[in-house]
Design a protein around this motif. Sequence first.
Motif, PDB file in Angstrom:
ATOM      1  N   SER A  68     -77.459   5.597 -38.659  1.00 39.52           N
ATOM      2  CA  SER A  68     -77.831   6.258 -39.907  1.00 39.52           C
ATOM      3  C   SER A  68     -76.616   6.376 -40.819  1.00 39.52           C
ATOM      4  CB  SER A  68     -78.423   7.643 -39.624  1.00 39.52           C
ATOM      5  OG  SER A  68     -77.475   8.479 -38.978  1.00 39.52           O
ATOM      6  N   GLU A  69     -76.859   6.784 -42.056  1.00 36.15           N
ATOM      7  CA  GLU A  69     -75.771   6.874 -43.023  1.00 36.15           C
ATOM      8  C   GLU A  69     -75.568   8.322 -43.449  1.00 36.15           C
ATOM      9  OE1 GLU A  69     -74.116   4.471 -46.966  1.00 36.15           O
ATOM     10  OE2 GLU A  69     -75.978   3.884 -45.988  1.00 36.15           O
ATOM     11  N   ALA A  70     -74.317   8.762 -43.486  1.00 36.94           N
ATOM     12  CA  ALA A  70     -73.975  10.132 -43.870  1.00 36.94           C
ATOM     13  C   ALA A  70     -73.559  10.182 -45.333  1.00 36.94           C
ATOM     14  CB  ALA A  70     -72.857  10.668 -42.987  1.00 36.94           C
ATOM     15  N   GLU A  71     -73.798  11.347 -45.945  1.00 34.66           N
ATOM     16  CA  GLU A  71     -73.395  11.515 -47.337  1.00 34.66           C
ATOM     17  C   GLU A  71     -71.890  11.744 -47.480  1.00 34.66           C
ATOM     18  OE1 GLU A  71     -77.507  13.447 -46.844  1.00 34.66           O
ATOM     19  OE2 GLU A  71     -75.610  13.386 -45.753  1.00 34.66           O
ATOM     20  N   LYS A  72     -71.333  12.520 -46.550  1.00 30.98           N
ATOM     21  CA  LYS A  72     -69.925  12.905 -46.680  1.00 30.98           C
ATOM     22  C   LYS A  72     -69.364  13.285 -45.321  1.00 30.98           C
ATOM     23  CE  LYS A  72     -68.878  15.123 -50.474  1.00 30.98           C
ATOM     24  NZ  LYS A  72     -68.718  16.217 -51.474  1.00 30.98           N
ATOM     25  N   SER A  73     -68.068  13.071 -45.123  1.00 28.74           N
ATOM     26  CA  SER A  73     -67.361  13.488 -43.915  1.00 28.74           C
ATOM     27  C   SER A  73     -65.932  13.832 -44.301  1.00 28.74           C
ATOM     28  CB  SER A  73     -67.369  12.369 -42.866  1.00 28.74           C
ATOM     29  OG  SER A  73     -66.383  12.606 -41.879  1.00 28.74           O
ATOM     30  N   GLY A 102     -71.357  12.400 -53.408  1.00 30.74           N
ATOM     31  CA  GLY A 102     -70.690  12.699 -54.663  1.00 30.74           C
ATOM     32  C   GLY A 102     -69.264  12.177 -54.723  1.00 30.74           C
ATOM     33  N   LEU A 103     -68.639  12.390 -55.867  1.00 33.72           N
ATOM     34  CA  LEU A 103     -67.272  11.928 -56.112  1.00 33.72           C
ATOM     35  C   LEU A 103     -66.270  12.867 -55.458  1.00 33.72           C
ATOM     36  CD1 LEU A 103     -66.158   9.527 -57.796  1.00 33.72           C
ATOM     37  CD2 LEU A 103     -65.731  11.163 -59.633  1.00 33.72           C
ATOM     38  N   VAL A 104     -65.260  12.281 -54.803  1.00 30.14           N
ATOM     39  CA  VAL A 104     -64.245  13.053 -54.085  1.00 30.14           C
ATOM     40  C   VAL A 104     -62.866  12.607 -54.545  1.00 30.14           C
ATOM     41  CG1 VAL A 104     -63.223  13.465 -51.819  1.00 30.14           C
ATOM     42  CG2 VAL A 104     -65.702  13.401 -52.054  1.00 30.14           C
ATOM     43  N   TYR A 105     -61.941  13.563 -54.630  1.00 32.67           N
ATOM     44  CA  TYR A 105     -60.561  13.246 -54.986  1.00 32.67           C
ATOM     45  C   TYR A 105     -59.658  13.509 -53.783  1.00 32.67           C
ATOM     46  CZ  TYR A 105     -62.325  13.049 -59.713  1.00 32.67           C
ATOM     47  OH  TYR A 105     -63.048  12.703 -60.825  1.00 32.67           O
ATOM     48  N   ALA A 106     -58.811  12.527 -53.475  1.00 30.83           N
ATOM     49  CA  ALA A 106     -57.916  12.622 -52.320  1.00 30.83           C
ATOM     50  C   ALA A 106     -56.465  12.555 -52.774  1.00 30.83           C
ATOM     51  CB  ALA A 106     -58.212  11.500 -51.330  1.00 30.83           C
ATOM     52  N   GLU A 107     -55.600  13.232 -52.038  1.00 31.69           N
ATOM     53  CA  GLU A 107     -54.167  13.219 -52.346  1.00 31.69           C
ATOM     54  C   GLU A 107     -53.365  13.148 -51.052  1.00 31.69           C
ATOM     55  OE1 GLU A 107     -50.727  15.968 -54.536  1.00 31.69           O
ATOM     56  OE2 GLU A 107     -52.831  16.610 -54.540  1.00 31.69           O
ATOM     57  N   ALA A 116     -49.338   7.506 -44.504  1.00 32.28           N
ATOM     58  CA  ALA A 116     -49.891   8.823 -44.811  1.00 32.28           C
ATOM     59  C   ALA A 116     -50.092   9.626 -43.532  1.00 32.28           C
ATOM     60  CB  ALA A 116     -51.214   8.660 -45.550  1.00 32.28           C
ATOM     61  N   ARG A 117     -49.711  10.874 -43.568  1.00 30.52           N
ATOM     62  CA  ARG A 117     -49.862  11.756 -42.396  1.00 30.52           C
ATOM     63  C   ARG A 117     -50.716  12.989 -42.728  1.00 30.52           C
ATOM     64  NH1 ARG A 117     -46.766  12.696 -37.468  1.00 30.52           N
ATOM     65  NH2 ARG A 117     -47.376  14.729 -36.642  1.00 30.52           N
ATOM     66  N   LEU A 118     -50.409  13.637 -43.852  1.00 28.78           N
ATOM     67  CA  LEU A 118     -51.128  14.843 -44.253  1.00 28.78           C
ATOM     68  C   LEU A 118     -51.844  14.569 -45.569  1.00 28.78           C
ATOM     69  CD1 LEU A 118     -51.477  17.855 -43.324  1.00 28.78           C
ATOM     70  CD2 LEU A 118     -49.653  18.408 -44.966  1.00 28.78           C
ATOM     71  N   ILE A 119     -53.158  14.814 -45.591  1.00 27.88           N
ATOM     72  CA  ILE A 119     -53.964  14.460 -46.756  1.00 27.88           C
ATOM     73  C   ILE A 119     -54.839  15.643 -47.166  1.00 27.88           C
ATOM     74  CG2 ILE A 119     -55.837  12.970 -47.590  1.00 27.88           C
ATOM     75  CD1 ILE A 119     -54.664  10.747 -45.857  1.00 27.88           C
ATOM     76  N   LYS A 120     -54.886  15.859 -48.489  1.00 23.64           N
ATOM     77  CA  LYS A 120     -55.763  16.889 -49.049  1.00 23.64           C
ATOM     78  C   LYS A 120     -56.936  16.212 -49.733  1.00 23.64           C
ATOM     79  CE  LYS A 120     -54.317  19.395 -52.601  1.00 23.64           C
ATOM     80  NZ  LYS A 120     -53.599  20.476 -53.324  1.00 23.64           N
ATOM     81  N   VAL A 121     -58.115  16.755 -49.514  1.00 22.30           N
ATOM     82  CA  VAL A 121     -59.329  16.195 -50.102  1.00 22.30           C
ATOM     83  C   VAL A 121     -60.087  17.284 -50.840  1.00 22.30           C
ATOM     84  CG1 VAL A 121     -61.545  15.088 -49.621  1.00 22.30           C
ATOM     85  CG2 VAL A 121     -59.537  14.428 -48.319  1.00 22.30           C
ATOM     86  N   ASP A 122     -60.482  16.976 -52.072  1.00 20.69           N
ATOM     87  CA  ASP A 122     -61.361  17.850 -52.835  1.00 20.69           C
ATOM     88  C   ASP A 122     -62.784  17.537 -52.396  1.00 20.69           C
ATOM     89  OD1 ASP A 122     -62.932  19.147 -54.642  1.00 20.69           O
ATOM     90  OD2 ASP A 122     -61.957  18.349 -56.431  1.00 20.69           O
ATOM     91  N   MET A 123     -63.417  18.460 -51.671  1.00 24.97           N
ATOM     92  CA  MET A 123     -64.715  18.196 -51.066  1.00 24.97           C
ATOM     93  C   MET A 123     -65.898  18.466 -51.999  1.00 24.97           C
ATOM     94  SD  MET A 123     -64.407  17.031 -47.975  1.00 24.97           S
ATOM     95  CE  MET A 123     -65.924  17.440 -47.119  1.00 24.97           C
ATOM     96  N   GLY A 124     -65.630  18.864 -53.244  1.00 27.09           N
ATOM     97  CA  GLY A 124     -66.717  19.194 -54.155  1.00 27.09           C
ATOM     98  C   GLY A 124     -67.153  20.632 -53.989  1.00 27.09           C
ATOM     99  N   LYS A 125     -68.341  20.952 -54.509  1.00 25.99           N
ATOM    100  CA  LYS A 125     -68.825  22.333 -54.510  1.00 25.99           C
ATOM    101  C   LYS A 125     -69.774  22.617 -53.356  1.00 25.99           C
ATOM    102  CE  LYS A 125     -68.441  23.630 -59.374  1.00 25.99           C
ATOM    103  NZ  LYS A 125     -69.162  24.210 -60.532  1.00 25.99           N
TER     104      LYS A 125
END
Length: 286
Positions: A68-73, A102-107, A116-125
């Motif tokens: 199956s397909e997931a929306e977000k992880s 939805g759209l996600v922003y990663a840093e 990359a070792r440590l990553i921050k993700v904007d998970m939305g609302k």
Amino acid sequence: MKNFFVKTHGLGNDYIVMNSKDISFEMNEKNIQTVCDVHYGIGSDGILLLVDSDKADFGLRILNPDGSEAEKSGNGLRIFAKYLYDYGFTKSKSFSIDTLGGLVYAEVIETENDKARLIKVDMGKAIFESAKVPVISEQVECLDEELQLKDRSYQINCVSVGNPHCIILKDELDDEEILKYGSEIENHPKFPNRINLQFAKVLSRNEVEIRIWERGAGYTLASGSSSSAVAAVMVKKGLTDRKLTLKMPGGQLKLEIAEDWEIQMTGEVREIASGYLSPELLQDLS
């Protein structure tokens, strides 16, 4: 680079990452199950597939081990962000990712040996509206609502963070309990799109411990979207502050819930292996 893969984990939650332009087989349900199988394939909690997007810098499909397909992880997004940065798809440490949820922003926050070792993700609302989770409920928001199972009932709290979640508060956490009831709750008719389940124990105003049952994957050591969902519910119910640590068997994540319910998540990711699918495995993928 045909059929090249990278296997990476985020707190023990591992994914295979591949580029859709470089695979020679159809990514159908049977093939996804085979590749994710620990005996007949590589073994993983799912596949992250790089695809084109006209909405963001990169597109992502998240494929569960059951096909199956997931929306977000959350862990998947950090793993995918590491793949994009480590393998030269981008030189920028900040970029956008298009997902079904939805759209996600990663840093990329921290690197080690140019990886990359440590990553921050904007998970939305976080969205609490029952119809948008979705959960069948007579209430606008499904909070502290009874869920009746075959031999017991639970008080549930539901939220969407791009995918649906059901959080149950517990005084004590028991792996056997979530293994026993995980599938029944995931597939309960109250949840039209099935549900991700978390048992949660509040440790302090800024710490929560959880156990996780993922839709389409089962018991999981760690999950970013699950952590995000639990954090949002804890804040909604006034049980924690807006900055908190989520502790799981696989490790811990830092979460911050903004006043408008935007969620930011920060955590480590580590590559396990990379290589190519063998000709013999490819023969089995039809």
